[in-house]
Design a protein around this motif. Structure first.
Motif, PDB file in Angstrom:
ATOM      1  N   MET B 111     -16.444 -18.093  23.310  1.00 50.77           N
ATOM      2  CA  MET B 111     -15.484 -18.373  22.160  1.00 50.77           C
ATOM      3  C   MET B 111     -14.865 -20.180  22.267  1.00 50.77           C
ATOM      4  N   ALA B 121      -8.697 -17.018  25.831  1.00 51.67           N
ATOM      5  CA  ALA B 121      -9.111 -15.825  25.019  1.00 51.67           C
ATOM      6  C   ALA B 121      -9.117 -14.872  25.044  1.00 51.67           C
ATOM      7  N   MET B 126      -5.500 -13.412  22.531  1.00 55.61           N
ATOM      8  CA  MET B 126      -6.198 -13.073  20.943  1.00 55.61           C
ATOM      9  C   MET B 126      -5.096 -11.348  20.347  1.00 55.61           C
ATOM     10  N   ILE B 131     -10.232 -13.778  14.329  1.00 56.89           N
ATOM     11  CA  ILE B 131     -11.688 -14.531  15.034  1.00 56.89           C
ATOM     12  C   ILE B 131     -12.840 -14.182  14.291  1.00 56.89           C
ATOM     13  N   TYR B 147     -11.823  -6.224  20.572  1.00 58.26           N
ATOM     14  CA  TYR B 147     -10.620  -6.921  20.643  1.00 58.26           C
ATOM     15  C   TYR B 147     -10.025  -6.812  19.421  1.00 58.26           C
ATOM     16  N   ALA B 172     -10.392 -18.667  16.354  1.00 59.71           N
ATOM     17  CA  ALA B 172     -11.836 -18.992  16.825  1.00 59.71           C
ATOM     18  C   ALA B 172     -12.702 -18.021  16.375  1.00 59.71           C
ATOM     19  N   MET B 174     -16.522 -16.475  17.805  1.00 56.99           N
ATOM     20  CA  MET B 174     -17.673 -15.730  19.067  1.00 56.99           C
ATOM     21  C   MET B 174     -18.652 -15.840  18.612  1.00 56.99           C
ATOM     22  N   LEU B 196     -13.573 -21.579  25.048  1.00 52.79           N
ATOM     23  CA  LEU B 196     -12.238 -21.194  25.768  1.00 52.79           C
ATOM     24  C   LEU B 196     -12.612 -20.552  27.163  1.00 52.79           C
TER      25      LEU B 196
END
Lengths: 231, 255
Positions: B111, B121, B126, B131, B147, B172, B174, B196
């Motif tokens: 991430m 992270a 988060m 994201i 998440y 962020a 991923m 991260l």
């Protein structure tokens, strides 16, 4: 065929439909409020303003909605000074980018529809109004605009349907509209077409309701134009 | 008369059976450095080089077919191509639909965020953040699972997600560690962004490495390609390709 997966994920499509309806109707409303004064100014050939409006209409009718949306979403984000400005609070959000693009696009088409309806107003209609001794302003707002708006209804119904179909562009800038929901379903279960099929049915249903609504409006506001004797 | 007609029909049928010799390979073209579209429109990258090396190894002529990630498994199933070489992780979910060769590389998920973001992270860290992730990837599945308190924004390609991270629209992103570090962090656009801290690898979700996707019934092709992977690793071709892109071992251990 996996109809069960579509039904199991109905909430995806429900929130997608809400997103599509929101964007379509807000864009049509904002577009109409651009089109009304812009169409009138174009029909009147107002100095300085009319060529500017002409340029705007040409720009937005001359390029695809997808390109306009990409330019507003990815294009403007490339400039540091835009990202540092107050405008970024809106342009940062894909929803606002889509709404701005759709509204400007619908406004451009609407402008031409309204302009066309105004310039094709029957001469007799206006002469009758003048003969009654109405002032210019009264002729505009009591005779010309009501008549033109009524006659623009069928074309505006078309524009509403086009806007609905055009709103699929939202899904390419991460918004989860109806098409976005279909794509997510396809991606989650590795399906080829079930998500698209469900999306198609939803778009068709909304189109049907739109057409029905405009037919109702036309029945009410264009009654005077129906051939005599036809009920 | 009937004979000429029959001959004509046979000729048409033969022509319609099409290019049976060439093997069509589905690639993505938007996942640097594994697969990217060059200025001239051709598709280049690690995946492409591996695909070509494997084709040479099994003595087949290959044609690359560029397909968006969203439609890449359907394209295989509908026989628009015969194999997917697109950095696709071998997962149980996908195994329900298609088959895979043995892995041809394996790298962990990562991430990334702006260096000055101060983000942690973890799912708690988060929470409430945005994201970005490519739709339908193992990373998408991982974010969906853990998440839930973050806003997950889905992109059709990794390139678009990276663009929006650079623009500041997402907090962020991923994806695969190699794709992110070489495809973004080490490019000009990635200046000011860092990886991260965190270990996101979960075998059930991320699978056992990246393999070549094959239709279930094509067991023969699967076995030939798996053998070819071993062969190019043994004869040095793999090392040669690897060294053009990475200065580390991307294959990982045998599993």
């Amino acid at each position: 065929m996996h109809a069960d997966l579509v039904i199991l994920n109905w909430h995806l499509f429900a929130s997608g439909a809400w997103m599509t309806l929101q964007l379509t109707f807000l864009a049509l409303a904002i577009g109409f409020s651009i089109a009304l004064p812009a169409g009138l100014a174009r029909a009147r050939r107002v100095r300085v303003v009319s060529p500017l409006i002409n340029g705007y209409v040409y720009l937005f009718r001359g390029t695809p909605l997808l390109v306009q949306t990409f330019l507003i979403y990815f294009g403007l984000a490339q400039f540091e000074w835009i990202r540092g400005s107050w405008a970024w609070t809106f342009l940062r959000d894909p929803w606002w980018c889509a709404l701005i693009a759709f509204s400007l696009n619908s406004g451009a088409y609407g402008t031409e529809i309204i302009r066309g309806a105004i310039v094709t107003t029957g001469k007799g209609e206006l002469e009758a109004a003048w003969a009654l001794g109405l002032s210019r302003r009264q002729v505009d707002w009591l005779v010309l605009m009501p008549s033109a708006l009524r006659r623009s209804l069928p074309q505006y119904g078309n524009e509403a349907v086009f806007m609905l179909q055009g709103s699929v562009v939202a899904s390419v800038i991460t918004l989860q509209d109806i098409l976005g929901a279909g794509r997510t379903l396809n991606a989650r279960y590795y399906l080829a077409y079930e998500g698209f099929l469900a999306a198609a049915i939803l778009y068709m249903a909304i189109t049907f309701l739109l057409v029905l609504a405009f037919r109702g409006l036309e029945g009410r506001y264009l009654r005077h134009l129906r051939p005599r004797g036809v009920r | 008369m009937t004979r000429t007609l029959r001959a004509a029909i046979a000729a048409v049928a033969l022509a319609a059976s099409g290019p049976a010799l060439a093997l069509n390979i589905c690639v993505e073209g938007a996942y640097p450095p594994f697969s990217e579209t060059a200025v001239d429109g051709s598709i280049v990258g690690f995946d492409v080089d591996i695909a070509n090396a494997l084709c040479a190894e099994i003595g087949e002529e290959c044609a690359l077919v560029k397909v968006d990630w969203d439609g890449i498994i359907p394209a295989l199933l509908e026989k628009k191509c015969d194999a997917i070489v697109a950095s696709m992780s071998i997962t149980a979910e996908r195994m329900a639909v298609i088959d895979f060769t043995k892995k041809y590389y394996q790298s962990p998920p990562m991430m990334i965020a702006a260096a000055d973001s101060g983000l942690v992270a973890t799912p708690e860290g988060m929470a409430g953040k945005v994201i970005g992730v490519q739709r339908g990837t193992t990373h998408n599945a991982y974010l969906d699972k853990y998440y839930g308190a973050s806003e997950i924004r889905l992109y059709a390609s990794q390139d678009e997600a990276n663009l929006d991270l650079a623009a500041g629209r997402v907090d962020a992103v991923m994806a695969d560690s190699v794709a992110l570090s070489l495809g973004f962090l080490k490019t000009d656009r990635g200046a000011g962004f860092v990886a991260l801290e965190g270990d996101f690898y979960e075998p059930e979700i991320h699978g056992a490495g990246v393999g070549i996707g094959i239709r279930k019934e094509d067991t023969d092709l699967r076995d030939r390609l798996s053998a070819a992977i071993d062969a190019i690793r043994a004869n040095g071709t793999y090392k040669e390709i690897e060294s053009q892109y990475f200065d580390f071992d991307i294959y990982g251990g045998e599993n």
